[in-house]
Design a protein around this motif. Structure first.
Motif, PDB file in Angstrom:
ATOM      1  N   PHE A   1      -8.627   9.258  -3.250  1.00  9.11           N
ATOM      2  CA  PHE A   1      -8.431   7.851  -3.594  1.00  9.11           C
ATOM      3  C   PHE A   1      -7.132   7.314  -3.018  1.00  9.11           C
TER       4      PHE A   1
ATOM      5  N   PRO B   1      -4.225   5.284 -12.976  1.00  9.27           N
ATOM      6  CA  PRO B   1      -5.044   6.487 -12.732  1.00  9.27           C
ATOM      7  C   PRO B   1      -4.495   7.335 -11.587  1.00  9.27           C
ATOM      8  N   LEU B   2      -4.009   6.678 -10.547  1.00 14.71           N
ATOM      9  CA  LEU B   2      -3.543   7.434  -9.386  1.00 14.71           C
ATOM     10  C   LEU B   2      -2.243   8.181  -9.676  1.00 14.71           C
TER      11      LEU B   2
ATOM     12  N   THR C   1      -1.695  13.441 -11.888  1.00 15.45           N
ATOM     13  CA  THR C   1      -1.913  14.497 -10.899  1.00 15.45           C
ATOM     14  C   THR C   1      -3.242  15.211 -11.126  1.00 15.45           C
ATOM     15  N   TRP C   2      -3.731  15.171 -12.373  1.00 18.62           N
ATOM     16  CA  TRP C   2      -4.980  15.893 -12.650  1.00 18.62           C
ATOM     17  C   TRP C   2      -6.217  15.067 -12.367  1.00 18.62           C
ATOM     18  N   LEU C   3      -6.004  13.809 -11.888  1.00 19.59           N
ATOM     19  CA  LEU C   3      -7.173  12.953 -11.623  1.00 19.59           C
ATOM     20  C   LEU C   3      -8.076  13.617 -10.583  1.00 19.59           C
ATOM     21  N   TYR C   4      -9.330  13.749 -10.911  1.00 20.80           N
ATOM     22  CA  TYR C   4     -10.278  14.401 -10.010  1.00 20.80           C
ATOM     23  C   TYR C   4     -10.468  13.516  -8.778  1.00 20.80           C
ATOM     24  N   GLY C   5     -10.217  14.067  -7.598  1.00 19.24           N
ATOM     25  CA  GLY C   5     -10.360  13.292  -6.368  1.00 19.24           C
ATOM     26  C   GLY C   5      -9.175  12.380  -6.103  1.00 19.24           C
ATOM     27  N   ARG C   6      -8.030  12.700  -6.688  1.00 24.89           N
ATOM     28  CA  ARG C   6      -6.860  11.836  -6.556  1.00 24.89           C
ATOM     29  C   ARG C   6      -6.438  11.645  -5.099  1.00 24.89           C
ATOM     30  N   LYS C   7      -6.368  12.763  -4.373  1.00 29.42           N
ATOM     31  CA  LYS C   7      -5.934  12.692  -2.985  1.00 29.42           C
ATOM     32  C   LYS C   7      -6.821  11.760  -2.179  1.00 29.42           C
TER      33      LYS C   7
END
Lengths: 506, 303, 327
Positions: B118, B106-107, B110-116
């Protein structure tokens, strides 16, 4: 749901199982397994043959665990532990005792006169405070581990005399060895080499100053500065090993075994490997003898001996009286004379025999194979048996025994000197002593190797004072004035081995 | 293989041959520099005590003997520790691979919401730790102290390895995954059937790091294991080495008796023990090497 | 008229952009939901094993006595607050400052000189064509990683000691014996050399794995353009692993404050404290014989803070300059 049922079932099963075990134990009149936490060993203390011999002889079941890290140990004890007793180093014992983490076992000991009798008075002093007893001490008898071991054969070959009295004699000896043999006259790694330091009137790091009747560090002794200057001089002149500050056990062993160096600090167990190696590589006559500490300006030789209490078996404060009683039963069983002989030296006829002087002499190789770890099972030392049962260990080989005998018979002639702070129990000792000791050793080695000039000595003393030295001296003096008897007893240093060497204490 | 054939078909120029020769020569010299000390240790473990003590052993055993190995292998602690290490390494690596893949995938999007946020959560705890006190109490409270669990479970997410894997995942063209998702595959299935097969070199790398990490870890055992039956092999080795030193691992001088006993523990025995503790884990790498082949990823995509 | 129309469109555009931003966020969130499920085990792991024990940092700001309470946790709340006492105590010690300087110098040497070596080695190994030779070389080079520092230290002592091989060569060539382990001008280089020897081969693994991901079609294209081997390395292989190299560098920055405790603890001695004493060894030495939990915690916090700054700084700069970053 399923999980809850499962855990309930497991819990029920455990309860039933433990009831069953307890019932069985009660029926046979046995006590439950005593859980002991010893210091780390590189063998399994539950699987060793000695553990089995002990179980056969005493019928008491013991389970050993081992601790490795001091901090983890403190955490284990302070968070409520399952162990019935823990083996602590002297330093940790003091810290834990001061923190009230240990159980007073004096009441329970009342029923164990056998334990009280078996362990020497000196040991009990160490673990007692205001009438409370905080552990079972392992007392070290005063033994001189060794002075400088030198190559007797090389000395004889080159007509060098080992008969040295003063520091000047010793300097001449180093020069003579270097000139005649071209070898490294002296190797080593100690910041303070006891044999040499004695020539400058140094014995222990903290001594009683006779004039002021206070405890003072040896940094206050002008002899220390002279010692450092002298060491630096011989280092620069190539009379001692150039690798002095980086040497360790392996490099010293290597230099002695190859014959590259002639002399080094030699405990009685060290020369064996050297002699074997030298002989196998063609030096048929290789042998070692001992030079004991030099005489200072007043003609006094300071022969420091290892004595005191090295380890203490303690009961955590949280332990119940019942469990502690079980532990004391184990202690009592191990202190019995025949059992003590058995787990230290094995069985007579199988592992050792008595010679004409009534020393136990090991039968090899079975003694080394079976009894190698015997001493790790001591919980307290039987003062009447230990000096004699231990003789088997110094008799493992003739070379070891000769080294032991040479060193101790010479040293005993001049009289031993015990460490005044042997029984130190004040908190400042636990807090500062170790770090100050490291600070001193580091500085001394820097001066010896010349990376630090002796001109910085006063600055160093100031740094030492600021790092807790002043507090330690003051606290030590205060403690000494409150307990003069303890210092007296420590310095007197009765050794049961004196009778062996035929000398009385001076 | 396919690649090699292509290279041969292309033909090597004279310059390339010189390059190849010089390059290989330099690498062999470097390789020897790294191999020789290991050879010396192996030789020491097979040499007589005197030869080792006098420093006569170089790259071939002197006074060949196998007594030291017999001595080490007779020690019951060695076998029980070996068992612990093998179990811990296998279970730990397997578990760690699962959790690390699940976390890194998941990490890597790049489009993962809230990636930064996490990623920061993970990186932060790689840098900061609460120290030994709360950790020990935690392990004790959940019943991990003196069990193999403490050697296995807390190590199952190495943040460093997770970030490495995330980086590898990021380089996989997303188009491939999207086509799978259009086919109705869930994210877990995409991970298993598309991403993992394409990342075999990365998986092998991370797996190797975990396996070696588990095998070499003695610190956890040092702190949390007191019972001899749960001591890992490296802790056993550590204790053996510390035993021969003049101070214990806390810096306290040792007793006379301890030093006297340590004199029996010679350098050849230590060398044999070191060999025996190293060799099992060193055998893992050659097995993984087949995954380090150029073009493997692209090949698997096409296939 | 025209002006008004233009502002209208701008307003509209902004509005619709905002709307579409929100829409996009909602879309991303919806798309992310299944991925969050996959994150759960990892999050649980760090929650339990890292964040839960994190409150232990307060020990650094208290005068912690582990036996003060009923148990060590209780003792944390019972122990008195002392604020920055232990922080200040660190900075009045000149040896601590020396240790920090050494830590930075040794770490910097290891990063600047030591870091590129595995990259170069990996590129070189990759150019070996014979598969057998390549495999043997790889296996041999990662051997030293498995030997503990105690053994490696003794080995380098044999090599560089006063009677070691290197000194024998120096003396035979007319030089004077160099005390590599007792000389402040040499000691750091000894540390650097031994750490390169031990860890470089192991360090190649990541890069070799990254190289496998490069599309062979790129090499074919390069060959068709008549690129020689050096050019292929420079224009294809190196750019292909650049992302991995940058990431490894950023991760390395996060470990700057450990300049190699295990190594130095084995190899140093009091004569080279001036050049070789790092924070880890200093704290270890000072901690002997006393159990100062609070002081230890403060040092740990300090290290973490510096590591955090360096790593975040590295990540930020890398994002700006190379458009590659960890997050």
């Amino acid at each position: 749901m399923k999980k809850r049922v499962l855990s309930l079932l497991i819990a029920a099963a455990l309860v039933i199982a433990s009831l069953g075990v307890m019932g069985a134990a009660a029926a046979e009149g046995e006590q439950p397994t005593v859980k002991l936490l010893a210091q780390a060993q590189s063998f399994d203390m539950n699987e060793d043959i000695v553990a089995k011999m002990l179980y056969e002889a005493t019928g008491l079941s013991v389970e050993y665990s081992n601790w490795n890290d001091e901090k983890a140990l403190v955490l284990e004890i302070s968070s409520g532990t399952e162990y019935d007793a823990v083996m602590l180093t002297a330093n940790l014992f003091q810290q834990m005792k001061n923190a009230k983490a240990l159980k007073d076992i004096s009441g329970l000991l009342e029923n164990h006169q056998d334990i009280k009798d078996a362990i020497s008075e000196k040991g009990w002093y160490y673990v007692t405070e205001d009438g409370a007893v905080y552990g079972i001490p392992n007392v070290d008898d005063a033994v001189y581990t060794g002075g400088l071991g030198y190559r007797e054969d090389i000395f004889a070959e080159n007509d060098i005399s080992a008969d040295v009295e003063t520091i000047d004699d010793f300097y001449n000896l180093l020069v003579e060895i270097k000139d005649k043999t071209g070898l490294i006259p002296l190797t080593g790694s100690s910041a303070v080499e006891a044999v040499i330091a004695s020539g400058f009137g140094l014995s222990y790091d903290f001594v009683v100053d006779e004039e002021t009747d206070e405890i003072k560090s040896w940094l206050r002794n002008p002899g220390m500065k002279e010692y450092l200057v002298w060491m630096n001089k011989v280092y620069n002149e190539g009379l001692i090993d150039i690798d002095w500050p980086v040497n360790n056990g392996d490099t010293i062993n290597n230099k002695m075994s190859t014959g590259a160096a002639v002399m080094t600090y030699a405990a009685h167990w060290s020369p064996l490997n050297w002699v074997n190696a030298l002989r196998e590589s063609g030096d048929e006559d290789a042998y070692f003898d001992q030079i004991v500490p030099l005489a200072d300006a007043n003609g006094k030789r300071h022969i420091a001996v290892s004595n005191g209490v090295s380890n203490v078996w303690c009961v955590p404060a949280t332990a119940s009286d019942e469990r502690t009683e079980y532990f004391l039963n184990v202690v009592a069983s191990r202190l019995q004379e025949d059992v003590y002989w058995m787990f230290n030296d094995g069985y007579e006829g199988t592992h050792y025999y008595f010679d004409e002087n009534h020393y136990p002499i090991p039968i090899q190789p079975i003694f080394n194979d079976d009894m190698k770890n015997g001493d790790k099972y001591q919980i307290g030392r039987n003062q009447y048996v230990h000096p004699f049962s231990w003789m088997a260990r110094v008799h493992k080989t003739q070379v070891q025994w000769d080294a032991f005998y040479d060193a101790n018979s010479k040293a005993a002639y001049y009289g031993f000197e015990g460490k005044p702070l042997t029984f130190a129990s004040f908190p400042e000792y636990a807090e500062y002593y170790g770090a100050l000791n490291t600070l001193c050793n580091d500085y001394f080695k820097q001066v010896i190797a010349g990376t630090e000039s002796i001109d910085s000595y006063d600055d160093f003393v100031a740094e030492w004072e600021a790092s807790g030295g002043v507090e330690l001296e003051a606290a030590a003096t205060e403690w000494y004035h409150a307990n003069p008897g303890l210092v007296e007893m420590a310095r007197e240093s009765y050794s049961p081995y004196n009778s062996i060497f035929g000398y009385e204490i001076n | 293989m396919a690649n090699k054939r292509k290279g041969a078909a292309f033909g090597l120029t004279a310059g390339e041959r010189v390059f190849e020769f010089v390059n290989t020569f330099i690498l062999i010299v470097i390789g020897l520099m790294m191999l020789l000390p290991f050879l010396q240790m192996a030789s020491k473990s097979f040499s007589g005590e005197t030869a080792v003590l006098t420093g006569n052993v170089w790259f071939w055993p002197v006074d060949f003997q196998t007594g030291t190995y017999k001595y080490v292998l007779r020690e019951s602690q060695f076998w029980s520790s070996l068992k612990v290490s093998v179990i811990v390494t296998i279970l730990g690596t397997a578990g760690a691979m699962i959790i690390t893949c699940l976390t890194a995938y998941p990490l890597s999007k790049t489009w993962l919401y809230g990636r930064k946020f996490f990623v920061f959560l993970f990186v932060f705890c790689m840098l900061f730790s609460g120290g030994m006190v709360p950790s020990y109490i935690l392990m004790k409270a959940i019943g991990f102290v003196n069990t193999m669990k403490v050697l296995i479970i807390p190590g199952m997410l190495g943040i460093y390895n997770m970030i490495l894997l995330k980086n590898f995942f990021e380089e996989i063209p997303e188009a491939l995954e999207e086509s799978a998702q259009l086919d109705g595959a869930g994210s877990l299935r995409t991970l298993i059937s598309i991403v993992l097969p394409m990342s075999l070199p990365a998986i092998a790398t991370i797996g190797l790091f975990y396996a070696v990490g588990y095998w070499d870890n003695y610190m956890t055992g040092l702190i949390y294991i007191q019972k001899p039956e749960y001591k890992p092999l490296q802790l056993y080795l550590y204790e053996l080495v510390v035993e021969t030193q003049h101070v214990d691992n806390a810096g306290n001088p040792k007793t006379m008796e301890a030093l006297e006993d340590a004199a029996l523990n010679t350098e050849s025995i230590r060398s044999a023990t070191i060999m025996l503790t190293c060799v099992p884990i060193m055998c893992v790498y050659p097995f993984l090497q087949k995954y380090f082949v150029k073009g493997l990823r692209v090949g698997s995509v096409k296939g | 008229m025209t002006v008004e129309r233009r502002t209208m469109t701008l307003k509209e555009a902004k509005l619709s952009a905002k709307r579409s931003d929100r829409r996009q966020a909602r879309y991303r969130l919806r798309r992310s939901l299944p991925l969050y499920v996959l994150l759960i085990p990892g999050l649980l792991m760090i929650l339990v094993f890292h964040y839960l024990p994190m409150y232990g940092v307060v020990i650094g700001f208290k005068d912690y006595n582990i036996f003060a309470g009923a148990n060590p946790i209780d003792a944390i709340s019972v122990s008195p607050w002392v604020g920055l006492k232990f922080w200040n105590k660190l900075w009045i010690q000149s040896k601590f400052k020396q240790a920090i300087t050494n830590t930075f110098i040794i770490s910097a040497m290891k990063v600047v000189i030591g870091f590129p070596i595995p990259v170069i080695l990996a590129l070189m190994i990759n150019e070996v064509r014979r598969t057998g030779t390549k495999r043997v070389l790889q296996t041999v080079m990662y051997l030293p990683h498995f030997i503990s520092w105690v053994v490696v230290g003794a080995l380098f002592m044999n090599l560089l000691g006063t009677s070691g091989i290197v000194n024998k060569i120096i003396v035979s060539m007319g030089g004077t014996t160099q005390k590599f382990f007792m000389d402040n001008k040499w000691f750091r280089w000894v540390l650097l050399l031994s750490s390169i020897w031990k860890e470089s081969g192991w360090g190649t693994i990541v890069y070799l794995a990254a190289i496998t991901g490069i599309d062979p079609a790129l090499y074919e294209a390069a060959r068709i353009d008549r690129a020689n081997r050096f050019q292929q390395i420079w224009y294809v292989t190196l750019p292909g692993i650049a992302g991995t190299v940058v990431m490894m560098l950023i991760l390395r920055l996060g470990g700057i404050m450990d300049a190699g405790f295990a190594q130095i603890q084995v190899m140093y001695n009091s004569t080279v404290y001036k050049s070789g004493d790092i924070i880890g060894t200093y704290v270890f030495r000072e901690g002997l014989g006393k159990m100062n939990w609070s002081q230890g915690t403060i040092v740990g916090l300090f290290n973490s803070l510096i590591n955090l700054i360096l790593m975040f700084g590295g990540n930020y700069l890398s994002r700006r300059w190379t458009e590659k970053s960890i997050w």
